[in-house]
Write a protein that holds these residues in place. Structure first.
Motif, short mmCIF file in Angstrom:
data_model
loop_
_atom_site.label_atom_id
_atom_site.label_comp_id
_atom_site.label_asym_id
_atom_site.label_seq_id
_atom_site.Cartn_x
_atom_site.Cartn_y
_atom_site.Cartn_z
N THR A 182 0.84 -1.21 0.00
CA THR A 182 0.00 0.00 0.00
C THR A 182 0.87 1.25 0.00
OG1 THR A 182 -0.09 -0.08 2.40
CG2 THR A 182 -1.93 -1.08 1.22
N TYR A 183 2.06 1.15 0.57
CA TYR A 183 2.96 2.32 0.60
C TYR A 183 3.27 2.77 -0.84
CZ TYR A 183 7.12 5.13 1.61
OH TYR A 183 8.04 6.15 1.69
N GLY A 184 3.67 1.80 -1.67
CA GLY A 184 3.97 2.13 -3.07
C GLY A 184 2.74 2.64 -3.82
N TRP A 185 1.57 2.03 -3.52
CA TRP A 185 0.32 2.48 -4.19
C TRP A 185 0.01 3.92 -3.85
CZ3 TRP A 185 -2.03 0.72 -8.23
CH2 TRP A 185 -2.01 -0.65 -8.52
N THR A 186 0.17 4.28 -2.56
CA THR A 186 -0.16 5.67 -2.19
C THR A 186 0.77 6.63 -2.93
OG1 THR A 186 1.31 5.87 -0.26
CG2 THR A 186 -0.87 4.94 0.14
N LYS A 187 2.02 6.23 -3.09
CA LYS A 187 2.97 7.12 -3.76
C LYS A 187 2.66 7.24 -5.25
CE LYS A 187 5.29 8.19 -0.14
NZ LYS A 187 5.14 9.56 0.38
N LEU A 188 2.26 6.11 -5.85
CA LEU A 188 1.86 6.17 -7.27
C LEU A 188 0.66 7.07 -7.44
CD1 LEU A 188 1.82 2.67 -8.97
CD2 LEU A 188 3.11 4.70 -9.62
N THR A 189 -0.31 6.93 -6.52
CA THR A 189 -1.50 7.77 -6.58
C THR A 189 -1.09 9.23 -6.43
OG1 THR A 189 -2.73 5.96 -5.59
CG2 THR A 189 -3.80 8.12 -5.59
N GLY A 190 -0.19 9.49 -5.49
CA GLY A 190 0.29 10.85 -5.29
C GLY A 190 0.93 11.43 -6.55
N GLU A 191 1.74 10.62 -7.22
CA GLU A 191 2.37 11.10 -8.46
C GLU A 191 1.31 11.42 -9.50
OE1 GLU A 191 5.51 8.92 -10.30
OE2 GLU A 191 6.54 8.52 -8.42
N PHE A 192 0.29 10.57 -9.58
CA PHE A 192 -0.78 10.78 -10.56
C PHE A 192 -1.53 12.09 -10.26
CE2 PHE A 192 -4.95 9.49 -12.50
CZ PHE A 192 -4.48 9.36 -13.80
N LEU A 193 -1.82 12.28 -8.96
CA LEU A 193 -2.51 13.52 -8.56
C LEU A 193 -1.62 14.74 -8.84
CD1 LEU A 193 -4.22 12.47 -5.18
CD2 LEU A 193 -5.15 12.39 -7.50
N ALA A 194 -0.33 14.57 -8.64
CA ALA A 194 0.60 15.69 -8.88
C ALA A 194 0.57 16.11 -10.34
CB ALA A 194 2.01 15.28 -8.47
N LYS A 195 0.62 15.13 -11.22
CA LYS A 195 0.58 15.42 -12.68
C LYS A 195 -0.71 16.16 -13.02
CE LYS A 195 3.85 13.12 -15.23
NZ LYS A 195 4.65 13.98 -16.09
N ILE A 196 -1.83 15.65 -12.48
CA ILE A 196 -3.12 16.26 -12.79
C ILE A 196 -3.22 17.66 -12.21
CG2 ILE A 196 -5.61 16.07 -12.30
CD1 ILE A 196 -5.35 13.11 -12.87
N THR A 197 -2.71 17.83 -11.00
CA THR A 197 -2.78 19.16 -10.36
C THR A 197 -1.93 20.17 -11.14
OG1 THR A 197 -3.01 18.01 -8.25
CG2 THR A 197 -2.63 20.37 -8.14
N ALA A 198 -0.79 19.71 -11.64
CA ALA A 198 0.06 20.60 -12.43
C ALA A 198 -0.62 20.95 -13.75
CB ALA A 198 1.42 19.94 -12.68
N ALA A 199 -1.16 19.94 -14.44
CA ALA A 199 -1.72 20.18 -15.77
C ALA A 199 -3.06 20.92 -15.73
CB ALA A 199 -1.89 18.84 -16.50
N HIS A 200 -3.94 20.53 -14.79
CA HIS A 200 -5.30 21.11 -14.80
C HIS A 200 -5.42 22.40 -14.01
CE1 HIS A 200 -7.77 17.64 -16.43
NE2 HIS A 200 -6.53 17.23 -16.47
N TYR A 201 -4.55 22.58 -13.03
CA TYR A 201 -4.71 23.74 -12.15
C TYR A 201 -3.51 24.69 -12.21
CZ TYR A 201 -8.40 20.74 -10.35
OH TYR A 201 -9.50 19.93 -10.25
N GLY A 202 -2.53 24.34 -13.03
CA GLY A 202 -1.39 25.24 -13.23
C GLY A 202 -0.51 25.40 -12.00
#
Ligand SMILES: NC(=O)c1ccc[n+]([C@@H]2O[C@H](COP(=O)([O-])OP(=O)(O)OC[C@H]3O[C@@H](n4cnc5c(N)ncnc54)[C@H](O)[C@@H]3O)[C@@H](O)[C@H]2O)c1
Length: 355
Positions: free
Chosen positions: A187-207
């Motif tokens: 689950t540790y690795g999953w949370t980090k993968l999810t975090g990376e995914f959210l980071a990409k989306i936050t950068a792209a969609h919210y600048g």
């Protein structure tokens, strides 16, 4: 008349009393003249009075303010509670504490349940609470839009099938492919993968400007004894014999000193803003047996190794390829394993009152 008074910048560090966080607090305090607010629930982290070299100056309600220049502000709290306040009221620090923060400058998000191998394998659902911390965090930054954000992912996000005894590769950033996912480490690795995914989306969609890092095995002088490096160093200081190792001891990791990790973060935050994740390691595989040998060399003895085969060991080998970072950021680690581990060894001796 033009107002030439420059507003003091304010940085925010969550998990600021943990291993990486407190090193970042100390560094930012040393290299800037900015205000630093750091938050930690002290579930794992240690109180700043034990590691800051400047005194408590005063209190503002439940915030402790350190240093004569009053630039270090510590709030003991669950970061999620703070995020709830900030998500309801953007100027919460101003209205509740009178601290004039319009926009945070750099935000470093180190608050997480980590806990090493025993917790990653032993209490995976507790570790999954990181999802709730991160979800609140990304929601807040998507609204607040700090100047820059650092999200620490982890080498644990890499697919475990590339880290086995028969298939070990030097992990490249591209070995995580969101279009073709492998299974990360628990689950540790999953949370980090999810975090990376959210980071990409936050950068792209919210600048929002975000940098993600995947540190390998960070170590340093002030890491607590629940981590393997200082624990092994301590046992060598006391000349343990036979020397116990979890598993066969042939499993390997990529050890990287905390000063190198922080240097690399600084370079990366200047150059990466789209949520791209980079490796931070040495690119060198060191087995736990190698590590024990090194510490025993410092201690001047040569004990037999006793494998503890019932202990959790994680993946067999985990190490990285630093080519992308070198070519694109022009950065390379500076502290060799021998130098870094010697520093840990000397620090442990001092902590144990043997110097
Ligand atoms: N140290 C490494 O080598 C390494 C490697 C890869 C990734 N990381 C990542 O870097 C970050 C920091 O790691 P670390 O080694 O400093 O871990 P750590 O456990 O020493 O620090 C985490 C800190 O967060 C605090 N915390 C936990 N939950 C909290 C909450 N809800 N609210 C407020 N504070 C909370 C803990 O008390 C602790 O002080 C983590 O996200 C970790 O996954 C670290």
């Amino acid at each position: 008349m033009r107002n030439n008074i420059k507003m003091q910048k304010t940085h925010l560090i969550s998990g600021g009393c943990g291993f990486v966080g407190r090193n970042m607090v100390k560094r930012l305090y040393a290299i800037t003249t900015d205000r630093i607010i750091f938050i930690d629930d002290l579930s794992v982290g240690t109180h700043p009075s034990t590691w800051l070299t400047v005194p408590l100056s005063k209190k503002n309600q439940d915030i402790e303010i350190y240093g004569d220049d009053e630039r270090l502000l510590f709030l003991k709290a669950d970061f999620r509670d703070v995020l709830h306040h900030l998500n309801r009221e953007e100027n919460w620090f101003k209205t509740k504490y009178g601290i004039p923060v319009d926009k945070f400058a750099d935000v470093f998000h180190f608050a997480a349940i980590v806990g090493g191998r025993a917790k990653i394998d032993g209490d995976p659902i507790m570790v999954a609470l990181d999802l709730s911390i991160d979800a609140e965090f990304f929601f807040w930054i998507s609204r607040h839009k700090p100047a820059r954000v650092l999200y620490p992912s982890s080498s644990a996000a890499y697919p475990v099938n590339k880290q086995t005894e028969s298939n070990t590769i030097q992990l490249k950033e591209t070995d995580i492919d969101f279009n073709n996912m492998g299974q990360p480490d628990m689950t540790y690795g999953w949370t980090k993968l999810t975090g990376e995914f959210l980071a990409k989306i936050t950068a792209a969609h919210y600048g929002v400007k975000i940098t993600c890092i995947r540190p390998f095995s960070g170590y340093g002088e002030d890491q607590d004894y629940s981590y393997p490096t200082p624990a092994i160093a301590r046992r060598a200081v006391y000349k343990e014999s036979p020397f116990e190792v979890w598993g066969s001891g042939h499993q390997g990791r990529d050890f990287v000193h905390i000063d190198d990790v922080l240097d690399c973060i600084e370079v990366a935050m200047n150059k990466i803003h789209d949520g791209t994740a980079i490796n931070i390691g040495q690119g060198i595989l060191t087995s736990f047996r190698d590590l024990i040998e090194l510490f025993c060399e410092f201690a001047g003895y040569n004990p037999p190794i006793k494998p503890l085969l019932d202990k959790p060991v994680g993946v067999h080998n985990r190490y990285c390829d630093m080519t992308w970072v070198k070519e694109n950021l022009g950065w390379e680690p500076k502290i060799s394993i021998k130098e870094g581990m010697k520093r840990v060894y000397e620090a442990v001796k001092e902590k144990e009152g043997l110097k």
